[in-house]
Scaffold this active site. Sequence first.
Site, PDB file in Angstrom:
ATOM      1  N   ASP A  60      -0.874   6.207   6.882  1.00 36.29           N
ATOM      2  CA  ASP A  60      -1.983   5.385   6.415  1.00 36.29           C
ATOM      3  C   ASP A  60      -2.220   4.323   7.487  1.00 36.29           C
ATOM      4  O   ASP A  60      -1.457   3.373   7.623  1.00 36.29           O
ATOM      5  CB  ASP A  60      -1.634   4.727   5.072  1.00 36.29           C
ATOM      6  CG  ASP A  60      -2.741   3.796   4.580  1.00 36.29           C
ATOM      7  OD1 ASP A  60      -3.754   3.634   5.289  1.00 36.29           O
ATOM      8  OD2 ASP A  60      -2.587   3.227   3.478  1.00 36.29           O
ATOM      9  N   LYS A  62     -11.760  -1.916   7.661  1.00 39.69           N
ATOM     10  CA  LYS A  62     -11.002  -2.930   8.382  1.00 39.69           C
ATOM     11  C   LYS A  62     -11.435  -2.980   9.854  1.00 39.69           C
ATOM     12  O   LYS A  62     -11.958  -3.981  10.305  1.00 39.69           O
ATOM     13  CB  LYS A  62      -9.505  -2.663   8.285  1.00 39.69           C
ATOM     14  CG  LYS A  62      -8.821  -3.152   7.015  1.00 39.69           C
ATOM     15  CD  LYS A  62      -9.244  -2.484   5.756  1.00 39.69           C
ATOM     16  CE  LYS A  62      -8.603  -3.038   4.507  1.00 39.69           C
ATOM     17  NZ  LYS A  62      -7.796  -2.099   3.760  1.00 39.69           N
ATOM     18  N   TRP A 112       0.808  -1.216   0.000  1.00 39.23           N
ATOM     19  CA  TRP A 112       0.000   0.000   0.000  1.00 39.23           C
ATOM     20  C   TRP A 112       0.836   1.260   0.000  1.00 39.23           C
ATOM     21  O   TRP A 112       0.515   2.243  -0.664  1.00 39.23           O
ATOM     22  CB  TRP A 112      -0.984   0.001   1.179  1.00 39.23           C
ATOM     23  CG  TRP A 112      -2.041  -1.052   1.046  1.00 39.23           C
ATOM     24  CD1 TRP A 112      -2.288  -2.083   1.915  1.00 39.23           C
ATOM     25  CD2 TRP A 112      -3.000  -1.202  -0.014  1.00 39.23           C
ATOM     26  NE1 TRP A 112      -3.323  -2.851   1.452  1.00 39.23           N
ATOM     27  CE2 TRP A 112      -3.788  -2.343   0.277  1.00 39.23           C
ATOM     28  CE3 TRP A 112      -3.265  -0.493  -1.187  1.00 39.23           C
ATOM     29  CZ2 TRP A 112      -4.819  -2.779  -0.547  1.00 39.23           C
ATOM     30  CZ3 TRP A 112      -4.301  -0.925  -2.014  1.00 39.23           C
ATOM     31  CH2 TRP A 112      -5.055  -2.053  -1.688  1.00 39.23           C
TER      32      TRP A 112
HETATM   33  C1  LIG Z   1      -7.339  -1.559   2.531  1.00 39.26           C
HETATM   34  C2  LIG Z   1      -6.234  -0.596   2.524  1.00 39.26           C
HETATM   35  C3  LIG Z   1      -6.156   0.448   1.588  1.00 39.26           C
HETATM   36  C4  LIG Z   1      -7.139   0.546   0.433  1.00 39.26           C
HETATM   37  O1  LIG Z   1      -8.098   1.431   0.657  1.00 39.26           O
HETATM   38  P1  LIG Z   1      -9.346   1.652  -0.330  1.00 39.26           P
HETATM   39  O2  LIG Z   1     -10.401   2.072   0.612  1.00 39.26           O
HETATM   40  O3  LIG Z   1      -9.623   0.365  -1.039  1.00 39.26           O
HETATM   41  O4  LIG Z   1      -8.941   2.715  -1.273  1.00 39.26           O
HETATM   42  C5  LIG Z   1      -5.134   1.366   1.721  1.00 39.26           C
HETATM   43  N1  LIG Z   1      -4.195   1.234   2.678  1.00 39.26           N
HETATM   44  C6  LIG Z   1      -4.210   0.217   3.551  1.00 39.26           C
HETATM   45  C7  LIG Z   1      -3.149   0.113   4.588  1.00 39.26           C
HETATM   46  C8  LIG Z   1      -5.226  -0.729   3.501  1.00 39.26           C
HETATM   47  O5  LIG Z   1      -5.251  -1.744   4.371  1.00 39.26           O
END
Ligand SMILES: *Cc1c(COP(=O)(O)O)cnc(C)c1O
Length: 415
Positions: A214, A240, A145
């Site tokens: 993030d 999540k 990511w």
């Molecule tokens: C799931 C996830 C994403 C993806 O996010 P979207 O909502 O699909 O754009 C980005 N970063 C991390 C760390 C994730 O676990």
Amino acid sequence: MCIADQPRNVSSTPSKKPRNVSPANTPSHSDKNHPVLFGSLTAPPGVKILNFSPGPTCLAESVEEEIKDLFKKDTLNSMYLSHRSPEFVSILKNTVELSRKAMAIPDNYEILFTHGGGHGQFAAVPMNLCRTKSEKATYLVNGTWSKRAAMEAAKYCTPTIISSENDDGTFTSNPSFDNIDPGSKYIYCCSNETVNGIELHRLPKGLHAPLVIDASSDFGTKPVEWEASNVGILYACASKNIGHPGITMTVIRKDLLDNASDICPGVLCYKTNILSDNLWNTIPTFNVEVVGIVMKWMLAMGGVNQMEEWSIIKSKMIYGVVDNSNGFYGTPLSDLNIRSRMNVPFCVADGDEDLTTEFLVQAWEIGIVGLRTLTPFGVGKYLRASLYNGVSVDKANILRDFMQEFALKNAHRLR
Ligand SMILES: *Cc1c(COP(=O)(O)O)cnc(C)c1O
């Protein structure tokens, strides 16, 4: 550009199409076309689902119950409320207050709820913090990511990438936070790499530039030291730990609001949204209410410290089986300090196809799903158990017991 993101060591997705499961054609253990091998999340008829998906996934059972109850009331719920109605404004205010309390977010930070998911923030961050494309940022890349985020940022700023990617495209360590370009407007990192199973259990401290995090897959599972870690921005797509897909929570330190580029679209612009009390356009109203229910639940359970304690217990259970299996199960991550408590990647008999298939199908028979999900990054030898806040210690226990039993029964087949 998904191809460019693909780790080089994955095999392609199985070519045969899955077929539907019905009681009449319940597949046998070695069925190569079994839907669970293709990421199906349907348990056998009458069996309770135990969902270990990496996300979107289930929230805690009592949270899901409370969400269902919203539809049984006589009043309109947030699915149907105008986002500017006093009823919804009060729901939004409540969700913000509960989030602030649950995650100890100081008053000099704003909280925004937006569309666009994590990927929206990959673009929003550079456009809000860099006025021109020549302004610099440092991206610490420790997995899938953060690598994607850096690629997206390169459209809007000039990222310096410090990556821990191995030659074969895998990630098994974190990059160093030393030697960061002093001209960086911000330092970007992902506190839990969901695909690779690598976590920063605590954020670094004492960095000179604001940290952008993030925290999509670990927000709500451990405390954040906002001031000590110089957190500038932290965002989490909800699906999540804190809600359902369609909403992202972004926490922004107020002193960073005046740096947006002229090209930043209004829906991604922090200042535009904050100046209009998060109602610049229609926000995902129902999802705002859901995040509030999750935050209320977290507080009632004992708060984020309790969530962390459970996360440690759950991940130790699963890693314990892997580490004590005499090689029956394997993990790419030998360094205990970086092992994610959220996502535990593991392989069965070094990826042996027959044993992996039997493992997945037998797990499915007792309702365990989500260990193999289809990602844009292919199907590799590793399965993954995701242990978010919605997965209780009891559920993790069932997975642990199953893994232990399966290893005992099949250890003699290890080559
Ligand atoms: C799931 C996830 C994403 C993806 O996010 P979207 O909502 O699909 O754009 C980005 N970063 C991390 C760390 C994730 O676990």
